[in-house]
Design a protein around this motif. Sequence first.
Motif, short mmCIF file in Angstrom:
data_model
loop_
_atom_site.label_atom_id
_atom_site.label_comp_id
_atom_site.label_asym_id
_atom_site.label_seq_id
_atom_site.Cartn_x
_atom_site.Cartn_y
_atom_site.Cartn_z
N ASP A 59 0.77 -1.21 0.12
CA ASP A 59 0.00 0.04 -0.07
C ASP A 59 0.72 1.23 -0.09
O ASP A 59 0.42 2.46 0.27
N GLY A 60 2.32 1.10 -0.23
CA GLY A 60 3.18 2.23 -0.10
C GLY A 60 3.48 2.77 1.01
O GLY A 60 4.03 3.75 0.96
N VAL A 61 3.32 2.10 2.11
CA VAL A 61 3.76 2.56 3.34
C VAL A 61 4.86 1.82 3.86
O VAL A 61 4.63 0.25 3.97
N GLU A 62 5.99 2.20 3.96
CA GLU A 62 7.07 1.46 4.52
C GLU A 62 7.21 1.47 5.90
O GLU A 62 7.53 2.47 6.38
N ILE A 63 7.37 0.21 6.49
CA ILE A 63 7.77 0.10 8.05
C ILE A 63 9.32 -0.24 8.42
O ILE A 63 9.64 -1.14 7.74
N GLU A 64 10.00 0.53 9.18
CA GLU A 64 11.10 -0.11 9.87
C GLU A 64 11.04 -0.42 11.19
O GLU A 64 10.58 0.49 11.95
N LEU A 65 11.31 -1.80 11.75
CA LEU A 65 11.21 -2.10 12.92
C LEU A 65 12.56 -1.90 13.66
O LEU A 65 13.45 -2.25 12.96
N VAL A 66 12.23 -1.15 14.58
CA VAL A 66 13.75 -0.87 15.40
C VAL A 66 13.44 -1.65 16.61
O VAL A 66 12.67 -1.36 17.75
N LYS A 67 14.26 -2.54 17.08
CA LYS A 67 14.49 -3.83 17.91
C LYS A 67 15.01 -3.28 19.36
O LYS A 67 16.20 -2.76 19.29
N PHE A 68 14.40 -3.37 20.41
CA PHE A 68 15.31 -3.04 21.81
C PHE A 68 15.08 -4.25 22.70
O PHE A 68 14.35 -5.12 22.47
N THR A 69 15.90 -4.15 23.76
CA THR A 69 15.98 -5.39 24.49
C THR A 69 15.48 -5.02 25.84
O THR A 69 15.47 -5.98 27.11
N ASP A 70 15.08 -3.85 26.19
CA ASP A 70 14.42 -3.60 27.49
C ASP A 70 13.02 -2.72 27.35
O ASP A 70 12.80 -2.31 26.15
N TYR A 71 12.53 -2.26 28.35
CA TYR A 71 11.34 -1.47 28.46
C TYR A 71 11.24 -0.10 28.47
O TYR A 71 10.05 0.80 28.35
N ALA A 72 12.46 0.54 28.87
CA ALA A 72 12.62 1.84 28.99
C ALA A 72 13.15 2.68 27.77
O ALA A 72 12.40 3.59 27.55
N THR A 73 13.95 2.04 27.15
CA THR A 73 14.59 2.88 25.99
C THR A 73 13.56 3.16 24.93
O THR A 73 13.79 4.48 24.32
N PRO A 74 12.74 2.36 24.55
CA PRO A 74 11.79 2.75 23.27
C PRO A 74 10.96 3.87 23.51
O PRO A 74 10.54 4.64 22.69
N ASN A 75 10.60 4.15 24.85
CA ASN A 75 10.02 5.45 25.14
C ASN A 75 10.61 6.70 24.94
O ASN A 75 10.10 7.74 24.70
N VAL A 76 11.85 6.48 25.66
CA VAL A 76 12.75 7.60 25.58
C VAL A 76 13.27 7.76 24.09
O VAL A 76 13.21 9.09 23.63
N ALA A 77 13.53 7.00 23.26
CA ALA A 77 13.60 7.19 21.80
C ALA A 77 12.57 7.86 21.13
O ALA A 77 12.47 8.60 20.24
N LEU A 78 11.31 7.51 21.53
CA LEU A 78 9.92 8.02 20.84
C LEU A 78 9.95 9.49 21.19
O LEU A 78 9.67 10.33 20.38
N ALA A 79 10.06 9.68 22.46
CA ALA A 79 10.02 10.93 22.91
C ALA A 79 10.93 12.09 22.44
O ALA A 79 10.49 13.19 22.36
#
Length: 274
Positions: A59-79
């Motif tokens: 559908d023309g939407v490209e997703i890149e999955l960024v993998k983390f090993t803990d539950y804190a870093t993904p929120n910091v990265a998003l913010a």
Amino acid sequence: MKRLKKGFLGLTLALGLLVTTACGTDATSDAKASEPIKIGVVGEVNEVWDFVKEKLASDGVEIELVKFTDYATPNVALAEGELDLNSFQTKIFMDSFNEDHGENLVAIADTVIAPLGIYSSTIKDVSEIKENDVIAIPNDVSNEGRALLLLQTAGLIEVDPAKKQIPVVEDITSNPLNLTFETLDSSQTARALEDVTASVINSGMAVDAGFIPTEDAVFLEPVTESSDPYYNTIVSREEDKDNEVFQKIIEAYQAEDTKEVIAETSKGSSIPVW
């Protein structure tokens, strides 16, 4: 007359520059819009998002999955703008992060509930836990509270009801077996199994450790009407919550064929909640 021509030439150049700048801005916006949508996930096993990613590519939407090993870093990265979305956490975990860090991340869609489980390498049933045994639990506010409530549901302890869904170890009001609780980062509770009698492990971490939650947990969290705070979500920054591309991603995720993939890959351990 020469002055008039010079003024006209300057106006023409200015208009040309304005048009060029405007075109450049549009080109930049188009380029940005065509960049992959970076979605933060936790763990190596992400078959459901791999499936959604493949659907959206057509559908023309490209997703890149960024993998983390803990539950804190993904929120910091998003913010901090390093991610566009993340999908790994419960609503209560997100609320706790926002409060602790002064952020305003928002849940834009529900995905699944992944029941928390008690696991052990030495016992087969929660009734086998004996006096003075050691239990490992996650140490972040939302998961520690959830783990203690799970242990209460299993009949091992009682906690102060005034603490609602976020009790901590100090809020235990009854501990008849005199159990000891070792609080660890969520990513470490599975690794602690050789050193404790039992460990409370998040579903994703349990799967990464080779467990099938519905088969291997000695006690699994029941799903009830009060489970809403533990629904997993797709999360964005507040200013991006109505992004049209994100809505396409939600639509692709919250589809019947995605439910089938969830059931197959989680062996029934993750339950769609949309």
